[in-house]
Design an enzyme around this catalytic site. Structure first.
Site, PDB file in Angstrom:
ATOM      1  N   TRP A  25       0.790  -1.229  -0.327  1.00 42.81           N
ATOM      2  CA  TRP A  25       0.000   0.223  -0.068  1.00 42.81           C
ATOM      3  C   TRP A  25       0.832   0.994   0.014  1.00 42.81           C
ATOM      4  O   TRP A  25       0.782   2.255  -0.686  1.00 42.81           O
ATOM      5  CB  TRP A  25      -0.899   0.063   1.163  1.00 42.81           C
ATOM      6  CG  TRP A  25      -1.802   1.256   1.469  1.00 42.81           C
ATOM      7  CD1 TRP A  25      -3.030   1.417   0.811  1.00 42.81           C
ATOM      8  CD2 TRP A  25      -1.545   2.363   2.144  1.00 42.81           C
ATOM      9  NE1 TRP A  25      -3.647   2.409   1.068  1.00 42.81           N
ATOM     10  CE2 TRP A  25      -2.717   3.177   1.832  1.00 42.81           C
ATOM     11  CE3 TRP A  25      -0.483   2.880   2.924  1.00 42.81           C
ATOM     12  CZ2 TRP A  25      -2.819   4.523   2.587  1.00 42.81           C
ATOM     13  CZ3 TRP A  25      -0.514   3.990   3.293  1.00 42.81           C
ATOM     14  CH2 TRP A  25      -1.793   4.862   3.327  1.00 42.81           C
ATOM     15  N   ASP A  26       1.745   1.379   0.955  1.00 48.12           N
ATOM     16  CA  ASP A  26       2.507   2.691   1.048  1.00 48.12           C
ATOM     17  C   ASP A  26       3.398   2.872  -0.272  1.00 48.12           C
ATOM     18  O   ASP A  26       3.651   3.736  -0.705  1.00 48.12           O
ATOM     19  CB  ASP A  26       3.400   2.659   2.262  1.00 48.12           C
ATOM     20  CG  ASP A  26       4.120   1.412   2.393  1.00 48.12           C
ATOM     21  OD1 ASP A  26       3.941   0.369   1.802  1.00 48.12           O
ATOM     22  OD2 ASP A  26       4.756   1.262   3.770  1.00 48.12           O
TER      23      ASP A  26
END
Length: 622
Positions: free
Chosen positions: A200-201
């Site tokens: 995600w990041d």
């Protein structure tokens, strides 16, 4: 059910909170209390006491973390606790907490406090000041101080190198758990970010750069707390697939227009046909084709048409075993459209079209849609491999294997035809390998369907203990269980098997009529046996999607073995292969166009939307 344990509103205008720090927590009962206290103390050192909040984004823990977080939230109004009854993944937990946060500066870092907390002010102020939209700590910049053992450092360097290479990122470290976002950047990017877990990041950072946001990377002092390990399933299968997925979405898909896709398919087909001229003079084939009997060609097409309703019935029986009861007429149309897509687009893109149609029109999930396709393919391969095997037994009984041995050793030549022994062996190896894999696959699936042990989780669990393994195992299990539903049921296996046999018998009969249309006059028994073998090997050889519709591969295999096993000239054999394939492709195209009109489906739109919907489906399931 997901629920906040505090009763305050998630709207932020009247709270006075400027900075929201989110701590993603999963089974952190030993460290979470200390982490929250250190975070609050550090924030108090450079911010007013009422200008920040700390949110514990507790992600489906099964230890005492929820109890501890709830108690701390009751004791300090600046601490909030959000609980999830089930795992959302790190990215999912962060998104949910950021949505509920009050601040305009959104921060998160790992709860093990591996990054030295004296960097927190620097991280926060880069966003709070308005100088940057996104900020991230880095363990790989020259000024950093990071104690990383080889087993953690080397995989991290490889991963970051792949992200920079494929996703054109300018950053050195994408996974450092020490990041901050402006609310504007988060709100803008969150709907585009599809991963809900460890990637995600990274995806946020990559998409932020692509969107033109100002991204700051600065060195941090970092020391690992506790031990870790390279996780094969998560790091290679999970992260690697996400890198490729994002690369496709950002760098490839925007350039794939309808014209580009169709042009690529046509070029591949032209290239395949051009390669055939290395083996034979086209004029010789055209001379044979000029003597074709049109009435028999039309009869061959009519016979081949009869196999399509059977395809719809077979697909209906497969889906019925998976719990979906659909009409054979609708499914026949869906198959026509998908097979037309396979003729027009390379790499069997039409298969995704069928999964898209049954998903969009009948609500059949993508994993089941692709599993039903896989079942169909397995039975096709099993049937034609079986037919080829029966003919081989007959050849062995009549001494015909010597002809196959000869063609494998010397190749095929005659007139202007010259197919080398190496090329013949390549075709034979591919066909044999595909047949063996099909038979072994059916046997393995059928045996596993009768076993009580969970082989999938046992196998995947050997390589990973991370929670991501649950997602991977769930997808694989759903796919295999769908296959087992048919392979493990004798009645269903028999029905689908008989349908497959009928379909491929019709296919061979159509090819035999084409041979008669070219004036071939040989013993009918020999013709039937040889045709079954040539058609079977040709279809096994074209399984690899090297060209749309397998153009070229089928023709070579059909030509080689028909010329080797029957008193037919190589030019006549190739003409029969070309005409047989052309007749069947023409029927497919006509049926595809009619089905698209009746079902109101655009092929190119379906290809594009199938990729988009499939990506969203799997992203949501994670």
């Amino acid at each position: 059910m997901d629920r906040p344990t505090d009763r305050r509103s998630a709207t932020s205008s009247s709270t006075g909170v400027e900075v929201s720090v989110v701590l993603p927590a999963y089974n952190e009962e030993r460290t979470i209390e200390n982490t929250v206290h250190v975070t609050v103390e550090t924030l108090e050192s450079f911010l007013p006491s009422d200008a920040f909040e700390v949110i514990v984004a507790e992600d489906g823990c099964d230890d005492r973390t929820p109890e501890i977080a709830t108690r701390m939230a009751d004791e300090d109004t600046r601490i909030r606790h959000y609980h999830s009854d089930e795992r959302l993944g790190r990215g999912g937990a962060l998104e949910r907490a950021f949505d509920a946060a009050h601040g305009e500066t959104l921060v998160y870092f790992d709860t093990d406090l591996a990054t030295d907390m004296h960097h927190l002010e620097e991280l926060v102020e880069r966003i709070r000041s308005g100088e940057y939209d996104v900020a991230t700590g880095s363990r790989w910049m020259p000024e950093h101080v990071a104690k990383r053992p080889v087993k953690r450092g080397f995989p991290s360097q490889v991963y970051n190198g792949l992200v920079r290479f494929f996703l054109r990122s300018d950053l050195r470290d994408h996974q450092c758990g020490f990041k901050a976002f402006s609310r504007t950047a988060f709100v803008t990017l969150r709907d585009d970010v599809e991963d809900n877990h460890w990637f995600w990041d990274t995806e946020m950072l990559v998409r932020a750069q692509r969107a033109g946001f100002r991204v700051a990377e600065f060195p941090v002092d970092w020391e690992p707390k506790g031990d870790t390990k390279v996780d094969l399933v998560r790091d290679i299968l999970g992260m690697g697939s996400q890198i490729l997925r994002t690369w496709w979405q950002l760098s490839v898909r925007p350039h794939i227009t309808q014209r580009v896709t169709i042009a690529a398919g046509l070029l591949l087909t032209i290239a395949a046909v051009a390669l055939m001229t290395l083996y034979i003079d086209p004029s010789e084939v055209l001379a044979v084709l000029s003597e074709t009997n049109p009435a028999l060609v039309a009869l061959a097409a009519g016979i081949y048409v009869l196999s399509w309703p059977l395809r719809g019935v077979r697909y209906r029986d497969i889906l019925r075993e998976l719990g979906y009861d659909e009409k054979a007429s609708f499914l026949t149309g869906a198959i026509f459209i998908s097979q037309t897509g396979n003729l027009v687009f390379p790499a069997r893109a039409g298969d995704a079209v069928r999964a898209y149609i049954v998903k969009a029109r009948r609500g059949i999930p993508y994993p089941s849609g692709f599993a039903s396709l896989a079942i169909e393919r397995v039975f096709d391969l099993l049937t034609i491999a079986g037919l080829a095997g029966v003919v081989l037994v007959g050849l062995a009984a009549t001494g015909g294997l010597q002809d196959i041995a000869t063609v494998l050793a010397t190749g095929v030549s005659g007139g202007s035809v010259n197919v080398s022994a190496d090329d013949v062996r390549t075709v034979a190896y591919v066909a044999t390998g595909v047949g063996i894999v099909a038979i072994a696959g059916v046997i393995g699936i059928a045996l596993s369907a009768r076993a009580d042990r969970n082989f999938v989780r046992e196998f995947v669990g050997r390589f990973s203990s991370d929670s991501y393994v649950e997602y991977v195992a769930d997808i694989i299990e759903q796919f295999i269980s769908d296959l087992q539903a048919v392979a493990g049921n004798r009645t269903a296996f028999g029905l689908v098997g008989m349908s497959s046999l009928a379909i491929w018998t019709i296919d061979v009969v159509s090819a035999i009529v084409v041979l008669y249309a070219l004036g071939v006059d040989i013993d009918p028994v020999v013709l039937v046996g040889v045709s079954f073998f040539a058609v079977s090997v040709g279809n096994l050889a074209k399984v690899l999607p090297l060209s749309p519709g397998g153009v070229g591969l089928y023709e070579i295999a059909f030509t080689v073995f028909l010329a080797a096993l029957a008193p037919v000239t190589p030019a006549t054999a190739l003409a029969a292969a070309v005409l047989d394939h052309a007749v069947k492709n023409a029927v497919t195209l006509v049926g595809g166009v009619v089905s698209m009109l009746s079902l109101n489906v655009s092929l190119t739109t379906a290809v594009e939307e199938s990729a988009d919907v499939r990506d969203r489906e799997f992203a949501e399931s994670e």
